[in-house]
Design an enzyme around this catalytic site. Sequence first.
Site, PDB file in Angstrom:
ATOM      1  N   LYS A  81     117.025  50.551  84.276  1.00 34.09           N
ATOM      2  CA  LYS A  81     116.146  50.128  85.377  1.00 34.09           C
ATOM      3  C   LYS A  81     115.451  48.799  85.056  1.00 34.09           C
ATOM      4  O   LYS A  81     115.386  48.387  83.892  1.00 34.09           O
ATOM      5  CB  LYS A  81     115.109  51.215  85.644  1.00 34.09           C
ATOM      6  CG  LYS A  81     114.126  51.441  84.498  1.00 34.09           C
ATOM      7  CD  LYS A  81     113.263  52.669  84.736  1.00 34.09           C
ATOM      8  CE  LYS A  81     112.293  52.878  83.598  1.00 34.09           C
ATOM      9  NZ  LYS A  81     111.650  54.200  83.631  1.00 34.09           N
ATOM     10  N   TYR A 104      95.685  22.569  78.227  1.00 36.58           N
ATOM     11  CA  TYR A 104      94.568  23.005  79.072  1.00 36.58           C
ATOM     12  C   TYR A 104      93.397  23.502  78.230  1.00 36.58           C
ATOM     13  O   TYR A 104      93.579  24.170  77.215  1.00 36.58           O
ATOM     14  CB  TYR A 104      95.021  24.164  79.957  1.00 36.58           C
ATOM     15  CG  TYR A 104      95.887  23.759  81.124  1.00 36.58           C
ATOM     16  CD1 TYR A 104      95.405  22.906  82.116  1.00 36.58           C
ATOM     17  CD2 TYR A 104      97.185  24.252  81.250  1.00 36.58           C
ATOM     18  CE1 TYR A 104      96.203  22.542  83.191  1.00 36.58           C
ATOM     19  CE2 TYR A 104      97.988  23.898  82.322  1.00 36.58           C
ATOM     20  CZ  TYR A 104      97.487  23.041  83.292  1.00 36.58           C
ATOM     21  OH  TYR A 104      98.266  22.692  84.353  1.00 36.58           O
TER      22      TYR A 104
END
Length: 342
Positions: free
Chosen positions: A33, A251
């Site tokens: 999955k 940043y």
Amino acid sequence: MAFITINKAHFFHNLDLLSARAGGKTKLMAVLKDNAYGHDLRLMAELASEYGLLRAAVKNIEEAESIADLFEEVLVLVDHPTSRKLSPSISLAAHSLEALQALPTGTSIHLSLDTGMHRNGIKEEQIEEALALIHAKKLQLKGVFTHFRGADEFSSEFFWQRANFERGKKRIKALEAHYSLPHIAFHCCNSAGLLRTYSLGDDDYARPGIAMYGYTTLNPLIATYDLKPVLSLWAEKLSTRVLKKGERVGYGSVYEAHEDEIISTYDIGYGDGFFRFDGFKPVKMADGSFTKGRMSMDSFCLGGDAQKVCMFDDANPLAEQFNTISYEIITKLYPALKHVII
Ligand SMILES: *Cc1c(COP(=O)(O)O)cnc(C)c1O
């Protein structure tokens, strides 16, 4: 360009270990999955099929259709009833009486029993009603299963739920003749269940996911195994520069060079499914080097100028650092990343 490597030998090693525990290759339903836990669904399905596995479980119908040609059976674990015509190998998990009502006649199903997790499945007292409904609606009952809420934990819960499953199983078997049911496959063990049990009993197979990919969250007091991680994540260099003493990168200007140094930027960021790090606690790469500064959406920085870097070949330390489980580290990876078998 950033890429993922899939180690075929490691995958087969894990499958050897799991099939030995389960009692053979036919005793495993490979849980593929969510893009095979981030490993690439089609690629892992092909490898599982090449290894000799006959069954797989996936998240939804779309995933099932993309590998339906490779297995005798593909079970959809979490999707909604549909009137769409499905490939003959596909069956749907039915998690409630309402789902049984909503499924079109003729649909192949695996009935989900709630044995204590209370996430999904019908209650033991609803078995008679469910079988009557399945019969009336001419649904094809291929299997009956349950799921454990804490098979990896050092507690008796696994045994409690398993006993509940056995009771449900008996109740269903007692009605087999009445409803002239064909052979029903019973299955309950996920990876942790399979790794801690001595026998599948008369279950038809186990449903391992995470252990195939080389991980387990099984409490080590119960047992430890030589599982080998299958996936490695690689980033490639975008650019290199000299960061002068006192200059800061990225940043928030979190990292400052204490002397002139060479620094390079690599092409993985949190937009690629890697957990964002804020730069205050650097992340260790597979070669032992540490990230510098804050991660951007599509890039991050490291000292030096290596052409490529392995960000991880074992998700466990990252899971610990980001306060999560190995499952999430690998499953989050962006499906469009290139996957290469090694
Ligand atoms: C995800 C899942 C599994 C596999 O669990 P692992 O812990 O990865 O082995 C098995 N069964 C169901 C119903 C699942 O949702």
